[in-house]
Scaffold this motif. Structure first.
Motif, short mmCIF file in Angstrom:
data_model
loop_
_atom_site.label_atom_id
_atom_site.label_comp_id
_atom_site.label_asym_id
_atom_site.label_seq_id
_atom_site.Cartn_x
_atom_site.Cartn_y
_atom_site.Cartn_z
N ILE A 168 0.84 -1.19 0.00
CA ILE A 168 0.00 0.00 0.00
C ILE A 168 0.87 1.24 0.00
N LEU A 169 0.58 2.14 -0.93
CA LEU A 169 1.13 3.49 -0.92
C LEU A 169 -0.05 4.42 -1.14
N PHE A 170 -0.34 5.25 -0.14
CA PHE A 170 -1.44 6.20 -0.25
C PHE A 170 -0.89 7.60 -0.47
N GLU A 171 -1.70 8.42 -1.07
CA GLU A 171 -1.31 9.80 -1.36
C GLU A 171 -1.71 10.69 -0.18
N ASP A 172 -1.20 10.32 1.01
CA ASP A 172 -1.46 11.10 2.21
C ASP A 172 -0.13 11.68 2.69
N LYS A 173 -0.06 12.14 3.92
CA LYS A 173 1.16 12.82 4.36
C LYS A 173 2.37 11.88 4.38
N VAL A 174 2.16 10.60 4.64
CA VAL A 174 3.27 9.65 4.62
C VAL A 174 3.68 9.36 3.18
N GLY A 175 2.71 9.10 2.32
CA GLY A 175 3.02 8.85 0.92
C GLY A 175 3.68 10.05 0.26
N LEU A 176 3.24 11.25 0.61
CA LEU A 176 3.86 12.45 0.04
C LEU A 176 5.28 12.63 0.54
N ALA A 177 5.55 12.25 1.80
CA ALA A 177 6.92 12.34 2.32
C ALA A 177 7.84 11.36 1.61
N LEU A 178 7.34 10.13 1.37
CA LEU A 178 8.12 9.16 0.60
C LEU A 178 8.34 9.66 -0.82
N HIS A 179 7.30 10.20 -1.42
CA HIS A 179 7.36 10.75 -2.77
C HIS A 179 8.47 11.78 -2.88
N GLU A 180 8.53 12.72 -1.95
CA GLU A 180 9.54 13.77 -2.01
C GLU A 180 10.95 13.21 -1.77
N ALA A 181 11.08 12.27 -0.83
CA ALA A 181 12.39 11.67 -0.56
C ALA A 181 12.92 10.93 -1.79
N MET A 182 12.06 10.19 -2.47
CA MET A 182 12.49 9.46 -3.66
C MET A 182 12.83 10.41 -4.81
N ARG A 183 12.02 11.44 -5.00
CA ARG A 183 12.30 12.41 -6.06
C ARG A 183 13.64 13.11 -5.83
N GLU A 184 13.88 13.50 -4.60
CA GLU A 184 15.14 14.18 -4.28
C GLU A 184 16.34 13.26 -4.52
N ALA A 185 16.20 11.99 -4.12
CA ALA A 185 17.29 11.04 -4.34
C ALA A 185 17.54 10.84 -5.84
N ALA A 186 16.46 10.66 -6.60
CA ALA A 186 16.62 10.43 -8.05
C ALA A 186 17.26 11.64 -8.73
N ARG A 187 16.91 12.84 -8.31
CA ARG A 187 17.47 14.05 -8.93
C ARG A 187 18.97 14.14 -8.74
N ARG A 188 19.48 13.61 -7.65
CA ARG A 188 20.93 13.70 -7.43
C ARG A 188 21.67 12.48 -7.99
N GLY A 189 20.98 11.66 -8.79
CA GLY A 189 21.64 10.59 -9.50
C GLY A 189 21.51 9.21 -8.89
N VAL A 190 20.76 9.07 -7.82
CA VAL A 190 20.55 7.75 -7.20
C VAL A 190 19.55 6.97 -8.04
N LYS A 191 19.81 5.69 -8.29
CA LYS A 191 18.85 4.81 -8.97
C LYS A 191 17.73 4.51 -7.98
N VAL A 192 16.51 4.87 -8.33
CA VAL A 192 15.37 4.68 -7.42
C VAL A 192 14.33 3.83 -8.13
#
Length: 408
Positions: A41-65
Protein backbone atom coordinates in the motif's frame (compact mmCIF):
# COMPACT_ATOMS: atom_id res chain seq x y z
CA UNK A 1 16.37 -17.27 -4.48
CA UNK A 2 18.22 -19.41 -1.96
CA UNK A 3 17.25 -18.94 1.67
CA UNK A 4 20.02 -19.45 4.21
CA UNK A 5 21.22 -18.30 7.59
CA UNK A 6 23.71 -15.45 7.71
CA UNK A 7 25.73 -14.43 10.75
CA UNK A 8 27.01 -11.14 12.15
CA UNK A 9 23.97 -8.93 11.57
CA UNK A 10 22.51 -5.96 13.41
CA UNK A 11 18.72 -6.09 13.81
CA UNK A 12 16.72 -3.24 15.34
CA UNK A 13 13.02 -3.45 16.12
CA UNK A 14 10.90 -0.54 14.88
CA UNK A 15 7.39 -0.20 16.32
CA UNK A 16 4.72 1.68 14.40
CA UNK A 17 5.13 4.50 11.93
CA UNK A 18 6.57 6.85 14.54
CA UNK A 19 9.77 4.79 14.62
CA UNK A 20 9.69 3.33 11.11
CA UNK A 21 9.03 6.26 8.78
CA UNK A 22 11.75 8.65 10.05
CA UNK A 23 14.40 5.92 9.75
CA UNK A 24 13.38 4.97 6.20
CA UNK A 25 13.12 8.56 4.99
CA UNK A 26 16.49 9.44 6.53
CA UNK A 27 18.09 6.41 4.84
CA UNK A 28 16.63 7.44 1.47
CA UNK A 29 17.90 11.00 1.93
CA UNK A 30 21.38 9.64 2.69
CA UNK A 31 21.39 7.12 -0.19
CA UNK A 32 24.39 7.39 -2.51
CA UNK A 33 23.70 4.84 -5.26
CA UNK A 34 20.43 2.97 -5.06
CA UNK A 35 17.01 2.90 -3.40
CA UNK A 36 14.55 0.02 -3.90
CA UNK A 37 11.10 0.13 -2.28
CA UNK A 38 8.47 -2.61 -2.40
CA UNK A 39 5.15 -1.95 -0.70
CA UNK A 40 1.64 -3.33 -0.85
CA UNK A 41 0.00 0.00 0.00
CA UNK A 42 1.13 3.49 -0.92
CA UNK A 43 -1.44 6.20 -0.25
CA UNK A 44 -1.31 9.80 -1.36
CA UNK A 45 -1.46 11.10 2.21
CA UNK A 46 1.16 12.82 4.36
CA UNK A 47 3.27 9.65 4.62
CA UNK A 48 3.02 8.85 0.92
CA UNK A 49 3.86 12.45 0.04
CA UNK A 50 6.92 12.34 2.32
CA UNK A 51 8.12 9.16 0.60
CA UNK A 52 7.36 10.75 -2.77
CA UNK A 53 9.54 13.77 -2.01
CA UNK A 54 12.39 11.67 -0.56
CA UNK A 55 12.49 9.46 -3.66
CA UNK A 56 12.30 12.41 -6.06
CA UNK A 57 15.14 14.18 -4.28
CA UNK A 58 17.29 11.04 -4.34
CA UNK A 59 16.62 10.43 -8.05
CA UNK A 60 17.47 14.05 -8.93
CA UNK A 61 20.93 13.70 -7.43
CA UNK A 62 21.64 10.59 -9.50
CA UNK A 63 20.55 7.75 -7.20
CA UNK A 64 18.85 4.81 -8.97
CA UNK A 65 15.37 4.68 -7.42
CA UNK A 66 12.95 1.79 -8.02
CA UNK A 67 9.45 1.66 -6.56
CA UNK A 68 7.21 -1.39 -6.81
CA UNK A 69 3.60 -1.12 -5.64
CA UNK A 70 0.75 -3.60 -5.80
CA UNK A 71 -2.11 -3.03 -8.22
CA UNK A 72 -4.75 -4.04 -5.67
CA UNK A 73 -3.24 -2.39 -2.59
CA UNK A 74 -2.35 0.95 -4.23
CA UNK A 75 -5.03 1.57 -6.88
CA UNK A 76 -5.81 5.25 -6.46
CA UNK A 77 -2.57 7.21 -6.94
CA UNK A 78 -3.12 10.30 -9.06
CA UNK A 79 -1.46 10.80 -12.43
CA UNK A 80 0.25 13.89 -11.03
CA UNK A 81 1.74 11.87 -8.17
CA UNK A 82 3.15 9.11 -10.36
CA UNK A 83 4.17 11.31 -13.30
CA UNK A 84 6.21 13.60 -11.05
CA UNK A 85 8.09 10.54 -9.80
CA UNK A 86 8.76 9.47 -13.38
CA UNK A 87 9.85 12.98 -14.36
CA UNK A 88 12.44 12.93 -11.57
CA UNK A 89 13.78 9.57 -12.84
CA UNK A 90 12.08 7.19 -10.37
CA UNK A 91 11.20 3.87 -12.03
CA UNK A 92 7.68 3.04 -10.85
CA UNK A 93 6.23 -0.41 -11.52
CA UNK A 94 2.86 -1.88 -10.60
CA UNK A 95 2.47 -5.54 -9.73
CA UNK A 96 -0.48 -6.93 -11.69
CA UNK A 97 -2.59 -3.81 -12.16
CA UNK A 98 -6.23 -4.61 -12.71
CA UNK A 99 -9.12 -2.67 -14.12
CA UNK A 100 -12.18 -2.02 -11.97
CA UNK A 101 -15.52 -3.59 -12.83
CA UNK A 102 -18.52 -1.59 -11.66
CA UNK A 103 -16.20 0.24 -9.31
CA UNK A 104 -14.86 -2.94 -7.71
CA UNK A 105 -11.28 -4.22 -7.70
CA UNK A 106 -11.32 -7.83 -8.85
CA UNK A 107 -7.58 -8.57 -8.85
CA UNK A 108 -7.71 -9.88 -5.27
CA UNK A 109 -5.72 -13.10 -5.45
CA UNK A 110 -1.95 -13.57 -5.45
CA UNK A 111 -1.00 -10.03 -4.50
CA UNK A 112 2.48 -8.59 -3.91
CA UNK A 113 2.07 -8.12 -0.15
CA UNK A 114 5.75 -7.60 0.77
CA UNK A 115 7.10 -4.48 2.51
CA UNK A 116 10.84 -4.17 1.81
CA UNK A 117 13.19 -1.21 1.41
CA UNK A 118 16.88 -1.59 0.50
CA UNK A 119 19.33 1.33 0.53
CA UNK A 120 22.67 1.08 -1.33
CA UNK A 121 22.73 -2.67 -0.76
CA UNK A 122 23.90 -1.95 2.81
CA UNK A 123 20.71 -1.24 4.80
CA UNK A 124 17.33 -2.98 4.63
CA UNK A 125 13.91 -2.59 6.22
CA UNK A 126 11.47 -5.53 6.35
CA UNK A 127 8.14 -5.75 8.13
CA UNK A 128 4.42 -5.20 7.93
CA UNK A 129 4.23 -1.40 7.76
CA UNK A 130 2.85 0.17 4.59
CA UNK A 131 3.50 3.74 3.47
CA UNK A 132 0.25 5.22 4.72
CA UNK A 133 -0.77 7.60 7.49
CA UNK A 134 -2.90 4.99 9.26
CA UNK A 135 0.32 3.64 10.78
CA UNK A 136 0.68 6.84 12.85
CA UNK A 137 -1.02 7.40 16.20
CA UNK A 138 -2.40 10.80 15.19
CA UNK A 139 -4.55 9.01 12.58
CA UNK A 140 -6.97 8.31 15.41
CA UNK A 141 -8.78 5.20 16.71
CA UNK A 142 -8.16 3.32 13.45
CA UNK A 143 -4.37 3.79 13.56
CA UNK A 144 -2.64 0.42 13.19
CA UNK A 145 -0.31 -1.32 15.64
CA UNK A 146 2.58 -2.80 13.65
CA UNK A 147 6.28 -3.71 13.51
CA UNK A 148 9.28 -3.74 11.20
CA UNK A 149 13.04 -4.23 11.53
CA UNK A 150 16.08 -2.34 10.31
CA UNK A 151 18.85 -4.69 9.18
CA UNK A 152 22.54 -4.19 8.55
CA UNK A 153 25.17 -6.80 7.79
CA UNK A 154 25.56 -9.79 5.47
CA UNK A 155 21.79 -10.48 5.32
CA UNK A 156 21.30 -7.27 3.36
CA UNK A 157 23.10 -8.80 0.36
CA UNK A 158 20.51 -11.60 0.32
CA UNK A 159 17.62 -9.14 0.49
CA UNK A 160 19.20 -6.91 -2.16
CA UNK A 161 19.56 -9.79 -4.61
CA UNK A 162 15.98 -10.82 -3.88
CA UNK A 163 14.41 -7.46 -4.71
CA UNK A 164 16.50 -7.07 -7.87
CA UNK A 165 15.51 -10.57 -8.92
CA UNK A 166 11.84 -9.72 -8.32
CA UNK A 167 12.12 -6.83 -10.78
CA UNK A 168 13.95 -9.03 -13.29
CA UNK A 169 11.37 -11.81 -13.10
CA UNK A 170 8.57 -9.29 -13.46
CA UNK A 171 9.61 -7.67 -16.73
CA UNK A 172 13.32 -7.59 -17.48
CA UNK A 173 14.93 -11.00 -17.32
CA UNK A 174 18.23 -12.51 -16.21
CA UNK A 175 20.35 -10.23 -18.40
CA UNK A 176 19.05 -7.09 -16.69
CA UNK A 177 19.55 -8.74 -13.29
CA UNK A 178 23.23 -9.47 -14.01
CA UNK A 179 23.85 -6.00 -15.45
CA UNK A 180 22.23 -4.29 -12.48
CA UNK A 181 24.29 -6.28 -9.98
CA UNK A 182 27.45 -5.57 -11.97
CA UNK A 183 26.66 -1.85 -12.24
CA UNK A 184 25.84 -1.48 -8.54
CA UNK A 185 27.37 -4.39 -6.64
CA UNK A 186 26.43 -4.44 -2.95
CA UNK A 187 29.28 -3.62 -0.59
CA UNK A 188 31.18 -6.38 1.18
CA UNK A 189 29.52 -6.85 4.53
CA UNK A 190 31.63 -7.35 7.63
CA UNK A 191 30.02 -8.59 10.82
CA UNK A 192 28.27 -5.68 12.55
CA UNK A 193 26.21 -7.50 15.18
CA UNK A 194 25.37 -10.76 16.91
CA UNK A 195 22.18 -11.79 15.12
CA UNK A 196 21.78 -14.83 12.89
CA UNK A 197 19.18 -13.92 10.28
CA UNK A 198 17.41 -15.71 7.48
CA UNK A 199 15.34 -13.92 4.87
CA UNK A 200 12.34 -16.09 3.98
CA UNK A 201 9.87 -15.46 1.19
CA UNK A 202 6.64 -17.02 0.00
CA UNK A 203 5.78 -17.24 -3.69
CA UNK A 204 3.61 -19.39 -5.94
CA UNK A 205 6.41 -21.39 -7.50
CA UNK A 206 9.44 -22.68 -5.56
CA UNK A 207 8.73 -21.29 -2.09
CA UNK A 208 5.05 -21.93 -1.63
CA UNK A 209 5.11 -22.74 2.10
CA UNK A 210 8.54 -21.65 3.40
CA UNK A 211 7.24 -19.13 5.96
CA UNK A 212 4.71 -21.62 7.31
CA UNK A 213 7.43 -24.28 7.60
CA UNK A 214 9.58 -21.98 9.73
CA UNK A 215 6.64 -21.27 12.03
CA UNK A 216 5.90 -24.98 12.33
CA UNK A 217 9.52 -25.91 13.05
CA UNK A 218 9.80 -23.27 15.79
CA UNK A 219 6.47 -24.19 17.41
CA UNK A 220 7.22 -27.92 17.35
CA UNK A 221 10.64 -27.32 18.94
CA UNK A 222 9.35 -24.90 21.60
CA UNK A 223 9.97 -25.85 25.21
CA UNK A 224 9.11 -22.73 27.23
CA UNK A 225 7.14 -19.91 25.60
CA UNK A 226 5.44 -18.93 22.36
CA UNK A 227 4.00 -15.47 21.67
CA UNK A 228 2.38 -14.81 18.29
CA UNK A 229 0.87 -11.42 17.40
CA UNK A 230 -0.93 -11.72 14.09
CA UNK A 231 -3.54 -9.48 12.53
CA UNK A 232 -5.35 -12.01 10.35
CA UNK A 233 -5.34 -15.35 12.13
CA UNK A 234 -6.93 -18.27 10.30
CA UNK A 235 -4.03 -20.70 9.85
CA UNK A 236 -3.93 -24.16 8.41
CA UNK A 237 -4.65 -27.37 10.26
CA UNK A 238 -0.97 -28.12 10.86
CA UNK A 239 -0.34 -24.83 12.65
CA UNK A 240 -3.43 -25.19 14.85
CA UNK A 241 -2.40 -28.75 15.70
CA UNK A 242 1.17 -27.68 16.52
CA UNK A 243 -0.04 -24.88 18.83
CA UNK A 244 -2.42 -27.22 20.65
CA UNK A 245 0.29 -29.85 21.10
CA UNK A 246 2.77 -27.25 22.37
CA UNK A 247 0.31 -26.04 25.01
CA UNK A 248 -0.49 -29.61 26.08
CA UNK A 249 3.19 -30.40 26.66
CA UNK A 250 3.49 -27.40 28.98
CA UNK A 251 4.64 -24.59 26.70
CA UNK A 252 3.20 -21.17 27.60
CA UNK A 253 1.41 -20.41 24.30
CA UNK A 254 0.01 -16.89 23.83
CA UNK A 255 -1.83 -15.46 20.83
CA UNK A 256 -2.40 -11.71 20.42
CA UNK A 257 -5.26 -11.26 17.95
CA UNK A 258 -7.49 -8.43 16.83
CA UNK A 259 -10.12 -7.21 19.27
CA UNK A 260 -10.88 -4.07 17.24
CA UNK A 261 -10.36 -5.36 13.70
CA UNK A 262 -10.29 -3.19 10.61
CA UNK A 263 -12.50 -5.83 8.95
CA UNK A 264 -15.20 -7.52 11.13
CA UNK A 265 -14.87 -10.85 9.32
CA UNK A 266 -11.32 -11.12 10.71
CA UNK A 267 -12.59 -11.48 14.27
CA UNK A 268 -15.40 -13.82 13.23
CA UNK A 269 -12.95 -16.15 11.51
CA UNK A 270 -10.45 -16.21 14.37
CA UNK A 271 -13.15 -16.68 17.03
CA UNK A 272 -14.29 -19.89 15.35
CA UNK A 273 -11.01 -21.40 16.53
CA UNK A 274 -11.21 -20.20 20.13
CA UNK A 275 -12.83 -23.37 21.53
CA UNK A 276 -10.20 -25.63 19.94
CA UNK A 277 -7.31 -23.50 21.19
CA UNK A 278 -8.51 -22.56 24.69
CA UNK A 279 -9.47 -26.12 25.61
CA UNK A 280 -5.92 -27.20 24.71
CA UNK A 281 -4.42 -24.57 27.03
CA UNK A 282 -3.58 -21.83 24.51
CA UNK A 283 -3.96 -18.29 25.92
CA UNK A 284 -5.78 -15.82 23.67
CA UNK A 285 -5.48 -12.05 24.11
CA UNK A 286 -7.55 -9.64 22.02
CA UNK A 287 -5.81 -6.33 21.39
CA UNK A 288 -8.49 -3.70 21.93
CA UNK A 289 -6.77 -0.34 21.77
CA UNK A 290 -6.83 -0.07 17.95
CA UNK A 291 -6.52 -2.38 14.91
CA UNK A 292 -3.64 -4.83 15.15
CA UNK A 293 -1.67 -5.08 11.90
CA UNK A 294 1.46 -6.85 13.21
CA UNK A 295 2.85 -10.15 11.94
CA UNK A 296 5.45 -11.11 14.53
CA UNK A 297 6.29 -14.04 16.78
CA UNK A 298 8.75 -15.01 19.47
CA UNK A 299 9.56 -18.61 20.53
CA UNK A 300 11.66 -19.54 23.59
CA UNK A 301 14.77 -17.47 24.26
CA UNK A 302 16.21 -16.91 20.81
CA UNK A 303 13.78 -17.29 17.86
CA UNK A 304 11.77 -14.40 16.41
CA UNK A 305 10.12 -13.48 13.14
CA UNK A 306 8.90 -10.17 11.71
CA UNK A 307 7.48 -9.59 8.27
CA UNK A 308 4.49 -9.18 6.00
CA UNK A 309 2.96 -12.65 6.33
CA UNK A 310 -0.27 -13.09 8.21
CA UNK A 311 -1.38 -16.54 9.31
CA UNK A 312 -4.36 -16.80 7.00
CA UNK A 313 -5.16 -18.35 3.61
CA UNK A 314 -4.14 -15.28 1.60
CA UNK A 315 -0.67 -14.99 3.16
CA UNK A 316 0.04 -18.70 3.56
CA UNK A 317 -1.24 -19.88 0.18
CA UNK A 318 -1.67 -16.99 -2.23
CA UNK A 319 0.20 -13.72 -1.63
CA UNK A 320 3.86 -12.93 -2.21
CA UNK A 321 5.28 -12.40 1.29
CA UNK A 322 8.61 -11.79 3.04
CA UNK A 323 9.70 -12.32 6.64
CA UNK A 324 12.99 -12.33 8.44
CA UNK A 325 13.75 -15.02 11.00
CA UNK A 326 16.10 -13.86 13.75
CA UNK A 327 18.09 -16.03 16.16
CA UNK A 328 19.31 -13.66 18.85
CA UNK A 329 18.40 -13.79 22.57
CA UNK A 330 18.76 -10.02 22.96
CA UNK A 331 16.40 -9.25 20.10
CA UNK A 332 13.93 -11.92 21.31
CA UNK A 333 13.86 -10.28 24.76
CA UNK A 334 13.21 -6.87 23.22
CA UNK A 335 10.34 -8.18 21.11
CA UNK A 336 8.98 -10.12 24.09
CA UNK A 337 8.96 -6.96 26.21
CA UNK A 338 6.92 -5.09 23.62
CA UNK A 339 4.45 -7.95 23.18
CA UNK A 340 4.11 -8.37 26.94
CA UNK A 341 3.30 -4.66 27.14
CA UNK A 342 0.45 -5.18 24.70
CA UNK A 343 -0.89 -8.21 26.56
CA UNK A 344 -0.75 -6.61 30.00
CA UNK A 345 -1.93 -3.09 29.16
CA UNK A 346 -4.00 -3.14 25.99
CA UNK A 347 -5.50 -6.63 25.63
CA UNK A 348 -8.51 -8.49 26.93
CA UNK A 349 -7.74 -12.08 27.82
CA UNK A 350 -10.35 -14.52 26.55
CA UNK A 351 -11.42 -17.21 29.02
CA UNK A 352 -13.25 -20.44 28.26
CA UNK A 353 -16.11 -19.30 30.49
CA UNK A 354 -16.71 -16.30 28.23
CA UNK A 355 -17.40 -18.45 25.19
CA UNK A 356 -20.94 -19.37 24.31
CA UNK A 357 -22.03 -22.90 25.09
CA UNK A 358 -21.50 -25.60 22.53
CA UNK A 359 -24.58 -26.29 20.42
CA UNK A 360 -25.43 -28.62 17.57
CA UNK A 361 -24.94 -25.78 15.07
CA UNK A 362 -21.62 -24.77 16.63
CA UNK A 363 -20.40 -28.38 16.48
CA UNK A 364 -21.34 -28.66 12.81
CA UNK A 365 -19.80 -25.28 12.00
CA UNK A 366 -16.60 -26.09 13.87
CA UNK A 367 -16.32 -29.43 12.09
CA UNK A 368 -16.46 -27.76 8.68
CA UNK A 369 -14.16 -24.91 9.70
CA UNK A 370 -11.59 -27.30 11.14
CA UNK A 371 -11.52 -29.44 8.01
CA UNK A 372 -11.53 -26.40 5.76
CA UNK A 373 -8.33 -25.41 7.54
CA UNK A 374 -6.99 -28.92 7.10
CA UNK A 375 -7.43 -28.97 3.33
CA UNK A 376 -7.31 -25.39 2.08
CA UNK A 377 -3.59 -25.49 1.12
CA UNK A 378 -4.55 -28.16 -1.43
CA UNK A 379 -7.67 -26.67 -2.94
CA UNK A 380 -6.46 -23.08 -2.91
CA UNK A 381 -3.87 -24.11 -5.48
CA UNK A 382 -6.70 -24.30 -8.01
CA UNK A 383 -7.26 -20.55 -7.80
CA UNK A 384 -5.82 -18.51 -10.70
CA UNK A 385 -2.04 -18.77 -10.81
CA UNK A 386 -0.08 -16.46 -13.04
CA UNK A 387 3.50 -15.41 -13.60
CA UNK A 388 4.42 -12.20 -11.75
CA UNK A 389 3.93 -9.20 -14.02
CA UNK A 390 5.30 -5.71 -13.44
CA UNK A 391 3.92 -2.91 -15.53
CA UNK A 392 5.57 0.51 -15.81
CA UNK A 393 3.06 3.24 -15.11
CA UNK A 394 1.59 5.18 -18.00
CA UNK A 395 3.86 7.95 -19.23
CA UNK A 396 7.03 6.06 -18.40
CA UNK A 397 9.51 4.42 -20.71
CA UNK A 398 9.55 0.64 -21.16
CA UNK A 399 12.02 0.27 -18.29
CA UNK A 400 10.40 2.74 -15.91
CA UNK A 401 11.39 6.36 -15.48
CA UNK A 402 10.36 9.19 -17.81
CA UNK A 403 11.05 7.54 -21.18
CA UNK A 404 14.74 7.15 -20.40
CA UNK A 405 17.06 4.25 -21.08
CA UNK A 406 17.76 2.01 -18.08
CA UNK A 407 21.13 0.45 -18.83
CA UNK A 408 21.80 -0.71 -15.28
Amino acid sequence: MAQRWTFGNRVELLENGEQFFPRVFEAIRNAEREVIVETFILFEDKVGLALHEAMREAARRGVKVDLMIDGFGSPDLSDEFTQSLADAGVRVRVFDPGRRFLGQRLNLFRRMHRKITVIDGRLAFVGGINFSADHLMDFGPKAKQDYAVELEGPIVSEIHRFVLHAIAVGNKGAGWFRRRLKAAPPPAHAAVGESEVQFVSRDNRRHTNDIERHYLAAIRAARQRIVIANAYFFPGYRLIKALRRAARRGVDVNLILQGEPDMPIVKVGASMLYHHLLHAGVHIHEYCQRPLHGKVARVDEHWSTIGSSNLDPLSLSLNLEANVIVRDPGFARQLDERLNHLMHHHCKKIEVEQLSEWSAWRLVRSFFVFHLLRWYPSWVGWLPRHAPRLQPLAGQGPHGGAARTDNA
